[in-house]
Design a protein around this motif. Structure first.
Motif, PDB file in Angstrom:
ATOM      1  N   ALA A   1       0.950  -1.295  -0.042  1.00 30.18           N
ATOM      2  CA  ALA A   1      -0.061  -0.034  -0.251  1.00 30.18           C
ATOM      3  C   ALA A   1       0.882   1.362  -0.191  1.00 30.18           C
ATOM      4  CB  ALA A   1      -0.805  -0.241   1.544  1.00 30.18           C
TER       5      ALA A   1
ATOM      6  N   VAL B   1      -3.162  -2.221   4.760  1.00 32.87           N
ATOM      7  CA  VAL B   1      -3.763  -2.300   5.041  1.00 32.87           C
ATOM      8  C   VAL B   1      -4.542  -2.795   6.286  1.00 32.87           C
ATOM      9  CG1 VAL B   1      -4.338  -2.335   2.491  1.00 32.87           C
ATOM     10  CG2 VAL B   1      -4.213  -4.636   4.095  1.00 32.87           C
TER      11      VAL B   1
ATOM     12  N   VAL C   1      -2.764  -0.202  -4.223  1.00 34.17           N
ATOM     13  CA  VAL C   1      -3.492   0.395  -3.742  1.00 34.17           C
ATOM     14  C   VAL C   1      -3.070   1.768  -2.734  1.00 34.17           C
ATOM     15  CG1 VAL C   1      -4.590  -2.259  -3.691  1.00 34.17           C
ATOM     16  CG2 VAL C   1      -3.417  -1.455  -1.730  1.00 34.17           C
TER      17      VAL C   1
ATOM     18  N   ASP D   1      -5.085   4.309   0.291  1.00 36.50           N
ATOM     19  CA  ASP D   1      -6.000   4.155   1.030  1.00 36.50           C
ATOM     20  C   ASP D   1      -6.895   5.263   0.366  1.00 36.50           C
ATOM     21  OD1 ASP D   1      -6.806   4.754   3.274  1.00 36.50           O
ATOM     22  OD2 ASP D   1      -6.317   5.148   4.364  1.00 36.50           O
TER      23      ASP D   1
ATOM     24  N   TYR E   1     -10.066   0.886   0.003  1.00 33.04           N
ATOM     25  CA  TYR E   1      -8.134   0.669  -0.565  1.00 33.04           C
ATOM     26  C   TYR E   1      -8.371   1.258  -2.280  1.00 33.04           C
ATOM     27  CZ  TYR E   1      -6.588   0.014   3.914  1.00 33.04           C
ATOM     28  OH  TYR E   1      -5.853   0.327   4.445  1.00 33.04           O
TER      29      TYR E   1
ATOM     30  N   THR F   1      -7.830   1.184  -6.096  1.00 36.81           N
ATOM     31  CA  THR F   1      -6.237   1.109  -7.238  1.00 36.81           C
ATOM     32  C   THR F   1      -6.728   1.649  -8.572  1.00 36.81           C
ATOM     33  OG1 THR F   1      -4.893  -1.003  -7.908  1.00 36.81           O
ATOM     34  CG2 THR F   1      -7.750  -1.169  -8.148  1.00 36.81           C
TER      35      THR F   1
END
Length: 303
Positions: free
Chosen positions: A187, A211, A235, A237, A274, A276
């Protein structure tokens, strides 16, 4: 509610988020190099004291970050350049590569979740040699000296009922590799680093930490052999994106805004979401080939 807190697996970003404090810590050093020909920025963050490790929220060790903004573009020649840079950095961080070694490559993650499928994808593309060398010797590959590779995809606890660390430790005790390379999705706190950054570390890995899904650590201390971690942030947050948007609207930097205010009421659900990219499926496949080529290049004793 409590103050908003950035989540990131990247030591580079942790250092950026605590830049003022880090500068006063004797246990943090940063080296940065930019290669104009390949457009790759390499940043090496070394954390050598417990105080600096606590300040940054990262274990002591060396963290090498390669930032390549064009890594997701469809350019095979450029991918080879990135792979070459990554391979060179791996040679410098994997211990005792001048000797013939047995290397276990582990692909962490859930192959059914695209953004978490990096590790399994890398292992799927890897050429493993341990079984052939055990059966036919190095002559099977026409080489007198070579590293022997094996691979493992431990899956996720929801499917196996076991921690990845437990499975890996059992395999390590049985096959006795000289080193373990672990690949995992990470992340990030910055959207611009999604699928464009690779982090290499000799500090091992803490699966799911970015995560908020902490699992048993996979480190040299836990396995008894050196552990090299390779990760790519896939990803971000969602709360971080909102935080940055508020910061820009208020005319300040993200860190300043976070220090001055609590996270706004009504947005707490974003802290468990999250985000992406829409092309993550293609990008994961592409990056997995780059990392696979880099690992094989680093372990090629003829190179």
């Amino acid at each position: 509610m409590g103050s908003f807190k950035i989540r990131t697996d990247l030591a580079l970003e942790a250092r950026e988020n605590a830049e003022e404090e880090a500068e006063s810590l004797s246990g943090v050093s940063v080296e940065e190099v930019y290669h104009e020909d390949s457009e790759v920025r390499i940043t090496k963050v070394s954390i050598t004291s417990k105080n600096s490790a606590r300040a940054l929220g990262k274990p002591m060790g060396t963290y090498i970050t390669l930032e390549a903004p064009a890594m997701t573009q469809q350019d095979e020649n450029y991918h080879q350049e990135i792979s070459g840079e990554l391979s060179m950095q791996l040679r410098g961080i994997i211990p005792e590569l001048e000797k013939e070694s047995s290397i276990l490559v582990v692909g962490l993650g859930n192959r059914d979740v695209t953004a978490d499928a990096l590790g399994p994808n890398v292992v799927d593309n890897l050429t493993v040699t341990r079984h052939m060398v055990k059966e036919f010797g190095k002559a099977a590959y026409g080489k007198e000296r070579m590293h022997v590779t094996s691979a493992l995809i431990p899956g996720v606890m929801a499917k196996t009922g076991m921690e990845s660390a437990e499975i890996i430790k059992g395999v390590v005790e049985k096959t006795k590799p000289d080193a373990v390379i672990v690949i995992d999705a990470l992340a990030a706190r910055s959207i611009r680093r999604l699928n464009r950054t690779v982090q290499i570390s000799d500090a091992g890995i803490h699966p799911g930490s970015g995560v908020g899904n902490n699992r048993n650590v996979i480190t040299r201390e836990s396995l008894g052999v050196p552990v090299i971690a390779i990760g790519v942030p896939t990803v971000v947050d969602a709360a971080t994106i909102v935080n940055d948007a508020f910061a820009k609207l208020s005319g300040g930097e993200g860190r300043e805004w976070m220090r001055m205010q609590d996270f706004p009421e009504g947005f707490s659900e974003l802290y468990n979401m999250y985000v992406t990219g829409k092309d993550v499926d293609y990008e994961i496949k592409q990056i997995s080939h780059i990392i696979c080529d880099a690992i094989e290049g680093a372990l090629d004793m003829q190179a």
